[in-house]
Design a protein around this motif. Structure first.
Motif, PDB file in Angstrom:
ATOM      1  N   ASP A 108     -27.957  -3.247  37.766  1.00 42.87           N
ATOM      2  CA  ASP A 108     -29.101  -2.683  38.464  1.00 42.87           C
ATOM      3  C   ASP A 108     -29.690  -3.728  39.412  1.00 42.87           C
ATOM      4  O   ASP A 108     -29.701  -4.922  39.096  1.00 42.87           O
ATOM      5  CB  ASP A 108     -30.148  -2.245  37.431  1.00 42.87           C
ATOM      6  CG  ASP A 108     -31.364  -1.620  38.068  1.00 42.87           C
ATOM      7  OD1 ASP A 108     -32.314  -2.366  38.392  1.00 42.87           O
ATOM      8  OD2 ASP A 108     -31.370  -0.386  38.240  1.00 42.87           O
ATOM      9  N   PRO A 109     -30.174  -3.305  40.597  1.00 44.99           N
ATOM     10  CA  PRO A 109     -30.695  -4.286  41.571  1.00 44.99           C
ATOM     11  C   PRO A 109     -31.785  -5.194  41.021  1.00 44.99           C
ATOM     12  O   PRO A 109     -31.957  -6.328  41.506  1.00 44.99           O
ATOM     13  CB  PRO A 109     -31.245  -3.395  42.691  1.00 44.99           C
ATOM     14  CG  PRO A 109     -30.423  -2.143  42.610  1.00 44.99           C
ATOM     15  CD  PRO A 109     -30.156  -1.940  41.149  1.00 44.99           C
ATOM     16  N   ASN A 110     -32.544  -4.740  40.028  1.00 46.00           N
ATOM     17  CA  ASN A 110     -33.645  -5.541  39.489  1.00 46.00           C
ATOM     18  C   ASN A 110     -33.268  -6.319  38.222  1.00 46.00           C
ATOM     19  O   ASN A 110     -34.121  -6.999  37.644  1.00 46.00           O
ATOM     20  CB  ASN A 110     -34.843  -4.639  39.188  1.00 46.00           C
ATOM     21  CG  ASN A 110     -35.379  -3.964  40.449  1.00 46.00           C
ATOM     22  OD1 ASN A 110     -35.499  -4.614  41.483  1.00 46.00           O
ATOM     23  ND2 ASN A 110     -35.679  -2.679  40.364  1.00 46.00           N
TER      24      ASN A 110
END
Length: 286
Positions: A108-110
């Motif tokens: 996930d990007p975060n």
């Protein structure tokens, strides 16, 4: 009575004289089995831009089998430069991947970076936003899809397909021996790790096979689909068609489209690891 008997005898003699003699059946030689074994060395892979829209910032892709631009199942190598990090994106199809060289982060990007080393395995569900990053002098992953084409799309096209991603660091791979599976002979000292199995009743499955140092033996396969990628180590592979010996390094590949015997030798003092995709059974023999 005698007259009738003479007639019967005469007729029998006439039939026996006119009956054609049956030709002697010749025993034909057994049908010669044509080997379908094939090897593609890592040095023979042809590289193209994985995502041409990103220009020089795109990773490279080298097709190993299939065609990632078509609708068929495909396996390809993806190569990333040191420090590469993609923008958040999605794919139109689910893929599975194995780290061949370097360190890869895919999440996930975060999410905090989780660097997966050689021999790690992950899956990326279709439609889910994620990033892919790499660090190391040389970073290569093997990627496979069950159907294509393989496309990169922006996150505003994201969708939920019901699948969840999997990230297995090489240190968390669970290995089993001949005590837990009959796919491995006791003498081989090989190990296997079952990674996934298709839900489509097509028999497809994927797994790692670890061949110990100084291993000399065979991998017998009976599926009409068989793809094997060398993930770690070095193997000498003997082609049955001409007895030619190919030296496989990580990223090299061998295959067959029918029952086959794959003769391999690990002359090194380190384990060699293969990732195999097949719709049949295998047997590792020493």
């Amino acid at each position: 009575m005698k007259k009738i008997l003479y007639v019967v005898i005469a007729v029998s003699i006439a039939i026996s004289c006119t009956e054609e003699k049956k030709p002697v059946q010749k025993v034909s030689n057994p049908k010669k089995v044509i080997s379908t074994n094939k090897v593609v060395l890592s040095s023979e892979i042809e590289w193209q831009k994985l995502n041409p829209a990103r220009g020089d910032k795109s990773p490279l892709a080298g097709t190993v089998w299939g065609d990632r631009k078509d609708t068929v199942a495909t396996g390809f190598l993806a190569k990333f430069v040191d420090g590469f990090s993609s923008p958040p994106h999605i794919h139109n199809v689910t893929y599975r991947a194995v780290v061949i060289k370097g360190l890869i982060h895919n999440d996930d990007p975060n999410a905090a970076a989780m660097w997966m080393p050689q021999g790690s395995f992950w899956t990326q569900p279709a439609g889910e936003s994620h990033i892919t990053s790499a660090k190391g002098k040389e970073n290569i992953a093997y990627v496979e899809i069950d159907s294509g084409p393989y496309l990169v799309k922006p996150i505003d096209k994201a969708f939920e397909n019901g699948e969840r991603p999997v990230n297995i660091d090489a240190s968390n791979v669970v290995w089993v021996t001949s005590e837990a599976t009959n796919w491995i002979s006791v003498e081989s000292n090989a190990q296997i790790s079952f990674l996934w199995k298709s839900n489509n009743n097509d028999g497809l499955q994927g797994f790692f096979v670890k061949l110990p140092k100084q291993f000399t033996g065979e991998i017998v396969s009976d599926g009409e689909i068989f793809h094997a990628i060398l993930v770690q180590g070095e193997l000498h592979y003997t082609l049955p068609q001409n007895r030619d010996v190919k030296i496989l390094d990580p990223g090299s590949y061998f295959t067959a489209t029918d029952e086959a015997i794959h003769r391999v030798v690990n002359e090194t003092n380190d384990d060699s690891i293969l990732y195999i995709r097949t719709n049949g059974d295998i047997k590792v023999k020493y």
